[in-house]
Design an enzyme around this catalytic site. Sequence first.
Site, PDB file in Angstrom:
ATOM      1  N   HIS A  65       0.859  -1.196   0.000  1.00 46.73           N
ATOM      2  CA  HIS A  65       0.000   0.000   0.000  1.00 46.73           C
ATOM      3  C   HIS A  65       0.886   1.233   0.000  1.00 46.73           C
ATOM      4  O   HIS A  65       2.105   1.140   0.094  1.00 46.73           O
ATOM      5  CB  HIS A  65      -0.989  -0.033   1.162  1.00 46.73           C
ATOM      6  CG  HIS A  65      -0.381   0.059   2.529  1.00 46.73           C
ATOM      7  ND1 HIS A  65       0.477  -0.907   3.029  1.00 46.73           N
ATOM      8  CD2 HIS A  65      -0.498   0.983   3.512  1.00 46.73           C
ATOM      9  CE1 HIS A  65       0.844  -0.568   4.253  1.00 46.73           C
ATOM     10  NE2 HIS A  65       0.280   0.577   4.558  1.00 46.73           N
ATOM     11  N   HIS A  67       1.466   3.890   2.026  1.00 47.69           N
ATOM     12  CA  HIS A  67       2.015   4.643   3.162  1.00 47.69           C
ATOM     13  C   HIS A  67       3.539   4.777   3.067  1.00 47.69           C
ATOM     14  O   HIS A  67       4.223   3.844   2.635  1.00 47.69           O
ATOM     15  CB  HIS A  67       1.608   4.005   4.486  1.00 47.69           C
ATOM     16  CG  HIS A  67       0.173   4.294   4.847  1.00 47.69           C
ATOM     17  ND1 HIS A  67      -0.568   3.487   5.675  1.00 47.69           N
ATOM     18  CD2 HIS A  67      -0.652   5.312   4.474  1.00 47.69           C
ATOM     19  CE1 HIS A  67      -1.794   4.001   5.807  1.00 47.69           C
ATOM     20  NE2 HIS A  67      -1.869   5.094   5.074  1.00 47.69           N
ATOM     21  N   HIS A  70       6.189   2.244   3.782  1.00 43.04           N
ATOM     22  CA  HIS A  70       6.191   1.024   2.958  1.00 43.04           C
ATOM     23  C   HIS A  70       6.744   1.285   1.556  1.00 43.04           C
ATOM     24  O   HIS A  70       7.083   0.355   0.849  1.00 43.04           O
ATOM     25  CB  HIS A  70       4.773   0.436   2.871  1.00 43.04           C
ATOM     26  CG  HIS A  70       4.254  -0.003   4.213  1.00 43.04           C
ATOM     27  ND1 HIS A  70       4.216  -1.322   4.600  1.00 43.04           N
ATOM     28  CD2 HIS A  70       3.822   0.717   5.279  1.00 43.04           C
ATOM     29  CE1 HIS A  70       3.767  -1.393   5.852  1.00 43.04           C
ATOM     30  NE2 HIS A  70       3.515  -0.178   6.280  1.00 43.04           N
ATOM     31  N   HIS A 121      -7.194  -1.409   5.739  1.00 48.91           N
ATOM     32  CA  HIS A 121      -6.253  -0.434   6.302  1.00 48.91           C
ATOM     33  C   HIS A 121      -6.214   0.791   5.385  1.00 48.91           C
ATOM     34  O   HIS A 121      -6.309   1.926   5.848  1.00 48.91           O
ATOM     35  CB  HIS A 121      -4.883  -1.087   6.415  1.00 48.91           C
ATOM     36  CG  HIS A 121      -3.789  -0.155   6.823  1.00 48.91           C
ATOM     37  ND1 HIS A 121      -3.768   0.479   8.040  1.00 48.91           N
ATOM     38  CD2 HIS A 121      -2.672   0.257   6.161  1.00 48.91           C
ATOM     39  CE1 HIS A 121      -2.681   1.244   8.112  1.00 48.91           C
ATOM     40  NE2 HIS A 121      -2.005   1.121   6.989  1.00 48.91           N
TER      41      HIS A 121
HETATM   42 ZN   LIG Z   1       0.059   1.556   6.489  1.00 48.55          ZN
END
Ligand SMILES: [Zn+2]
Length: 263
Positions: A65, A67, A70, A121
Amino acid sequence: MKAANYFEHAAGPAVVLTVPVLGDNFSYLIVVEGLAAAVDPADAAPLLGVLKARGLRLEMILNTHHHFDHVGGNRELKAATGCRIAGPDDPRIPGLDRPVKDDERLTFGPLTLEVLCTPGHTRNHVCYYLPSGPALWTGDTLFTGGCGRLAESGAATMWGSLNTLATLPGETQVFCGHDYAVENMQFALELEPDNPDVRRRLAELRARVREGRPTVPSTLAEEKATNPFLRSGSPDLRRTLGLTDVSDMEVFAEIRRRKDAYA
Ligand SMILES: [Zn+2]
């Protein structure tokens, strides 16, 4: 370049190198035949250090994902190695050139990885499953003993995603995106104080931390036995919460609310 700290696990024909980064994140290198795929490279430098130390060529980045913790190493790794970047179709992922869809297969050397869409999430979140491991990279969907916060979706969406993961084989090794394992298992023990599996798991995770070993991987079987977010049907857990006549999804939503408020 300072040698990065990393840990090695076998996963069928592949080797998984776990690289702790940014304090409590895990990045991973999936390695086969001198090739590597980097899962959620939060920071380029430690991964470049491991690639160099092991003489590996980075073929691909696999983002779960968008963020920052990451994808933070995406552009630098791509510039340094010419790797492709795969991830969910989300414009917030830097350098994405291989958007993936649910059920899609990705080949990497002799390995085949399956993409599982797991929103919850974030709106766009995927997990990567290696059936020949079996091994699963869960990003911020499923953690050792926990699950990600509902940053962009409702409880029903995350509940559906966790149930998708729960159908995979029990021996599947779970490599998650953050090291919250001990705190998660302390919370689990408050919800199920009489569950011997939770008590044993908390002791085992504390021992790993004490000995300088990572809290990953777990297995899906261990998660089903101890992770409250996969245990909505447990009578003991429902008794602790005072919820008896509601759906498993509603129990899940209440556990998530309590975990958000947990110190
Ligand atoms: Zn995250």
